[in-house]
Design an enzyme around this catalytic site. Sequence first.
Site, short mmCIF file in Angstrom:
data_model
loop_
_atom_site.label_atom_id
_atom_site.label_comp_id
_atom_site.label_asym_id
_atom_site.label_seq_id
_atom_site.Cartn_x
_atom_site.Cartn_y
_atom_site.Cartn_z
N VAL A 188 0.85 -1.20 0.00
CA VAL A 188 0.00 0.00 0.00
C VAL A 188 0.88 1.25 0.00
O VAL A 188 0.64 2.21 -0.75
CB VAL A 188 -0.97 0.01 1.20
CG1 VAL A 188 -1.78 1.30 1.21
CG2 VAL A 188 -1.91 -1.19 1.14
N ASP A 189 1.91 1.24 0.82
CA ASP A 189 2.86 2.36 0.81
C ASP A 189 3.47 2.54 -0.58
O ASP A 189 3.56 3.67 -1.09
CB ASP A 189 4.00 2.10 1.81
CG ASP A 189 3.63 2.43 3.24
OD1 ASP A 189 2.64 3.15 3.45
OD2 ASP A 189 4.34 1.98 4.15
N PHE A 190 3.90 1.45 -1.18
CA PHE A 190 4.59 1.51 -2.47
C PHE A 190 3.67 2.05 -3.56
O PHE A 190 4.04 2.95 -4.32
CB PHE A 190 5.09 0.11 -2.83
CG PHE A 190 6.08 0.08 -3.96
CD1 PHE A 190 7.32 0.69 -3.82
CD2 PHE A 190 5.78 -0.56 -5.15
CE1 PHE A 190 8.25 0.66 -4.86
CE2 PHE A 190 6.70 -0.60 -6.20
CZ PHE A 190 7.93 0.02 -6.05
#
Length: 414
Positions: free
Chosen positions: A183-185
């Site tokens: 999700v961060d990426f």
Amino acid sequence: MTNTSKSALSGIRVIDMSRVFAAPVGAQILGDLGADVIKIERPGVGDDGRGYGFSWVPGKDGIETRHSSFFTVSNRNKRSVTLNHSKPEGQEILKKLVETADVLIENYKVGDLKRFGLHYESLKAINPRLIYCSVTGFGQDGPMAARPGYDGLFQATGGMMAVTGIPEGQPGAGPLKTGPSLVDFVTGHNTALAILGALMYRNRTGEGQYIDIALLDSSVAMVSHIMQDYLISGNAPPRLGNGGNGGGPADLIYCSDGIIYLTAGTDEHYRRLTVLMGQPELFTDARFDSNFKRGKTNRAELMEIINAWSRQFPTAEVQAMLDGEGIPAAKYNELADVWEDEQVRHRNLRARTPHAWAEAGYVDLIESPLARMSESPASIRMAPPMLGEHNREILNELGYDDARIAALEEARII
């Protein structure tokens, strides 16, 4: 490598006030494309991400690089300035940078920077062309806006974990988080995309703008076709473990000495597979005569048959047979194996980058997927910076002389 006019974002300056992973990834993408990215870090402490991960780049002569895996993978092509923005002198420096900047990225809690006069409305008055991007967990408004958030929370709340994991009825069944912080990426990539769009808009209109990026939004969107399946039918698709989400059969198959991922996702691929296995009757078998049956309802039964065949042969032989029939398949790699893969080597995805403070004199980075643009390729020009490595360089650019810089150091402003 040095920046050249062939860089897509040559001449664009980005102030990166972000920490940890999602927003720093977005800023790094802009840096890879040629932008001058100035990373703002807390004096003496730096980006929290410097302390995350399992491994750190060893420094030469006992130097502590504080280049953790998290920091190293998301902060190349940046110059680091330490700055205490809670002090008027620090705010003055930041506002001078804003006068020269095209983009500012921050991921502080909602409203946090407003206390210091560093929110969009204040900085827009200094530079109306500024593109100001805020990255938060839940967005800038709504009942959860004030909550902090990290990747795992959004894999849980956005639906990713609901569709990832071992199928019901099997040992260990239940939801699973993905290994990397996906999700961060993905949010980092969405950050970069939004900023690129805003730059294009500014080229046409001369206007800057404010961008509100939320991990929550990315986490829901990245469930993609599986979430769309739910919206169409009202039924939640089951977790499929390693099973494919499209045609079938698609899953891991086990050989005598290793593992391959097979996707015989079309009728023709499946027909070729049955012939290769010496069992052509399986093509018209009523249990497996549709993609839905092969990929969903009777998947486990079919995979047992395929595995009984594949276990008779070594991985290289099975891969060669599948390749010979044009059936999509790829060898399963442990992390060490990835870097020995002939196509990975051919694509030069291991990017050895000079690093003046590393014990080895370099650090191995992961090449940008944008490096194959024919006219303006992404490039790795600099290893991730040491904390405050570019203080003097950047302050000199802003007109600060050595005496004034020394005074700022003594006052712990930088």
